[in-house]
Write a protein that holds these residues in place. Structure first.
Motif, short mmCIF file in Angstrom:
data_model
loop_
_atom_site.label_atom_id
_atom_site.label_comp_id
_atom_site.label_asym_id
_atom_site.label_seq_id
_atom_site.Cartn_x
_atom_site.Cartn_y
_atom_site.Cartn_z
N TYR A 192 0.87 -1.16 0.00
CA TYR A 192 0.00 0.00 0.00
C TYR A 192 0.92 1.23 0.00
O TYR A 192 2.11 1.12 0.33
N LEU A 193 0.38 2.40 -0.36
CA LEU A 193 1.21 3.59 -0.49
C LEU A 193 1.92 3.94 0.83
O LEU A 193 1.33 3.85 1.89
N LYS A 194 3.16 4.32 0.70
CA LYS A 194 4.01 4.82 1.79
C LYS A 194 4.28 3.80 2.90
O LYS A 194 4.44 4.14 4.07
N CYS A 195 4.29 2.55 2.50
CA CYS A 195 4.57 1.48 3.48
C CYS A 195 6.00 0.96 3.37
O CYS A 195 6.35 -0.03 4.01
N GLY A 196 6.82 1.61 2.56
CA GLY A 196 8.22 1.19 2.47
C GLY A 196 8.60 0.50 1.17
O GLY A 196 9.56 -0.27 1.14
N THR A 197 7.87 0.80 0.10
CA THR A 197 8.17 0.19 -1.20
C THR A 197 9.61 0.47 -1.63
O THR A 197 10.30 -0.43 -2.12
N THR A 198 10.04 1.71 -1.44
CA THR A 198 11.38 2.11 -1.89
C THR A 198 12.44 1.25 -1.19
O THR A 198 13.38 0.75 -1.81
N TRP A 199 12.27 1.08 0.09
CA TRP A 199 13.20 0.29 0.90
C TRP A 199 13.18 -1.18 0.45
O TRP A 199 14.23 -1.80 0.24
N LEU A 200 11.97 -1.69 0.31
CA LEU A 200 11.83 -3.09 -0.09
C LEU A 200 12.41 -3.33 -1.49
O LEU A 200 13.05 -4.36 -1.74
N LYS A 201 12.22 -2.37 -2.38
CA LYS A 201 12.79 -2.50 -3.72
C LYS A 201 14.32 -2.62 -3.64
O LYS A 201 14.93 -3.44 -4.30
N PHE B 69 -0.23 6.92 6.96
CA PHE B 69 -1.06 8.10 6.70
C PHE B 69 -0.22 9.38 6.73
O PHE B 69 -0.28 10.21 5.81
N VAL B 70 0.57 9.56 7.79
CA VAL B 70 1.38 10.79 7.91
C VAL B 70 2.36 10.90 6.74
O VAL B 70 2.52 11.96 6.13
N SER B 71 2.96 9.78 6.41
CA SER B 71 3.91 9.76 5.29
C SER B 71 3.21 10.16 3.99
O SER B 71 3.72 10.97 3.21
N TRP B 72 2.01 9.62 3.80
CA TRP B 72 1.24 9.94 2.58
C TRP B 72 0.84 11.41 2.53
O TRP B 72 0.91 12.06 1.50
N TRP B 73 0.45 11.94 3.70
CA TRP B 73 0.02 13.34 3.76
C TRP B 73 1.14 14.28 3.32
O TRP B 73 0.94 15.19 2.52
N MET C 6 -10.62 11.60 6.03
CA MET C 6 -10.81 10.83 4.78
C MET C 6 -10.16 9.45 4.88
O MET C 6 -10.76 8.43 4.57
N PHE C 7 -8.92 9.46 5.34
CA PHE C 7 -8.15 8.21 5.45
C PHE C 7 -8.87 7.22 6.37
O PHE C 7 -8.97 6.02 6.09
N SER C 8 -9.40 7.73 7.48
CA SER C 8 -10.07 6.88 8.47
C SER C 8 -11.36 6.27 7.92
O SER C 8 -11.84 5.26 8.41
N GLU C 9 -11.93 6.96 6.94
CA GLU C 9 -13.15 6.41 6.31
C GLU C 9 -12.81 5.51 5.12
O GLU C 9 -13.69 5.05 4.41
N GLY C 10 -11.53 5.32 4.89
CA GLY C 10 -11.12 4.46 3.78
C GLY C 10 -11.06 5.21 2.47
O GLY C 10 -10.76 4.63 1.42
N PHE C 11 -11.33 6.52 2.54
CA PHE C 11 -11.39 7.34 1.34
C PHE C 11 -10.01 7.96 1.10
O PHE C 11 -9.77 9.13 1.38
N SER C 12 -9.09 7.12 0.63
CA SER C 12 -7.73 7.59 0.36
C SER C 12 -7.22 6.87 -0.88
O SER C 12 -7.74 5.80 -1.25
N ASP C 13 -6.22 7.45 -1.49
CA ASP C 13 -5.63 6.89 -2.70
C ASP C 13 -5.29 5.41 -2.54
O ASP C 13 -4.52 5.07 -1.62
N HIS C 14 -5.86 4.53 -3.32
CA HIS C 14 -5.67 3.07 -3.23
C HIS C 14 -6.28 2.49 -1.95
O HIS C 14 -6.00 1.37 -1.56
N GLY C 15 -7.09 3.32 -1.25
CA GLY C 15 -7.65 2.88 0.02
C GLY C 15 -8.99 2.20 -0.13
O GLY C 15 -9.58 2.23 -1.21
#
Ligand code: A3P
Length: 289
Positions: free
Chosen positions: A36-45, A127-131, A151-160
């Protein structure tokens, strides 16, 4: 944003997801990094690339010293310079990545038997990272923290919602643990060497006794650490042009790289509220964040 099959996306992303659904042909030898967005994709890559290619490069001349981690592994849903058939031209075994929920990848992804490595993260930190990231990318469309949080808490976020994203991969990792590895950002930060060893094992390329004695896992972890990667000139300057001509500075993929930074941005009460929502959504799944 548009709701497409239970997930919210910006229109430009929907287009690319639909395109990927039609054109992506998974192969059994593929390995896909998903997050999911901002969960560490760059690091994992970076880790993934370094572990997989470790016999090819020495640490003083490693490609990750000169190339941004986002450049070493392509996204399935983002065409490289508009080339829609680029992925097909790559030789096997391919190393790929995606932010797409599992249910939106072509059905043949699961049946192909390819490996998937998924990374999740405490939703408060994601969330904070995405913001921060969102407000840097979308100049002129600033969104304040409180609105974004609601928005994020309601699931209304990019890819959420993020919990749906996490759950799909989690369930698949339980059902097919030999093919889907589920990692948590927080565990990786706490014990990176242990998890790099686990990653290599999962990828079918375990470290030899000699490699462990020579400290190869430790060196890989150091090379891919936040401190190292974020300090490299290659990762501090320059930019990418992504979907819909979105310009992203390479340095934006590195902010703090820590666990718990959410507490510096949202109140304990807000944190508890999001925790309760997520706990409720994950209830009975066995996934605990
Ligand atoms: P923060 O904004 O909390 O610092 P993604 O790569 O999925 O876009 O995720 C970005 C997040 O991962 C950012 O989190 C970023 O700082 C962090 N990150 C990037 N490289 C990292 C590394 N090598 N180790 C740990 N965290 C890293």
């Amino acid at each position: 944003m548009i709701l497409y099959k239970n997930y919210w996306f910006r229109p430009s992303i929907i287009e690319s997801i639909l395109r990927a659904q039609n054109s992506f042909k998974p192969r059994p030898e593929d390995t896909i990094i998903a997050a999911y967005l901002k969960c560490g994709t760059t690091w994992l890559k970076a880790l993934f690339f370094a572990v997989t290619n470790r016999s090819q490069y020495d640490f003083d001349h490693h490609p990750l010293l000169f190339r941004h981690p986002q450049e070493v592994l392509p996204f399935i849903e983002v065409p490289i310079q508009g080339n829609l058939t680029y992925l097909e031209t790559l030789p096997s075994p391919r190393l790929l990545s995606t932010h797409m929920p599992l249910s939106l990848l072509p059905k043949s992804t699961v049946s192909s038997g390819c490996r998937i490595v998924y990374m999740c993260r405490d939703p408060k930190d994601a969330f904070v990272s995405w913001w921060y990231f969102y407000n840097k990318v979308h100049i002129g469309y600033h969104i304040d923290l409180k609105t974004a949080f609601n928005m994020f808490s309601e699931g209304f976020s990019d890819h959420g919602p993020c919990w749906g994203h996490y759950l799909e991969y989690w369930r698949e990792s339980i059902a097919r643990s030999d093919k889907v590895l589920f990692l948590k950002y927080e565990d990786m930060i706490l014990e990176p060497i242990k998890h790099v060893i686990r990653l290599a094992l999962f990828l079918g390329a375990p470290f030899s006794i000699r490699e462990e004695e020579d400290g190869v896992p430790e060196q890989l972890v150091r090379l891919c650490s936040f401190e190292k990667l974020s300090s490299l000139p290659e990762n501090q300057t320059g930019r990418f042009t992504m979907l819909a001509n979105t310009v992203i500075e390479k340095s934006w993929y590195f902010r703090k790289g820590m666990v718990g930074d959410w507490a510096n941005h949202i109140s304990m009460e807000m944190g508890r509220k999001l925790d309760c929502i997520v706990e409720e959504k994950l209830k009975g799944s066995g996934l605990v964040l």
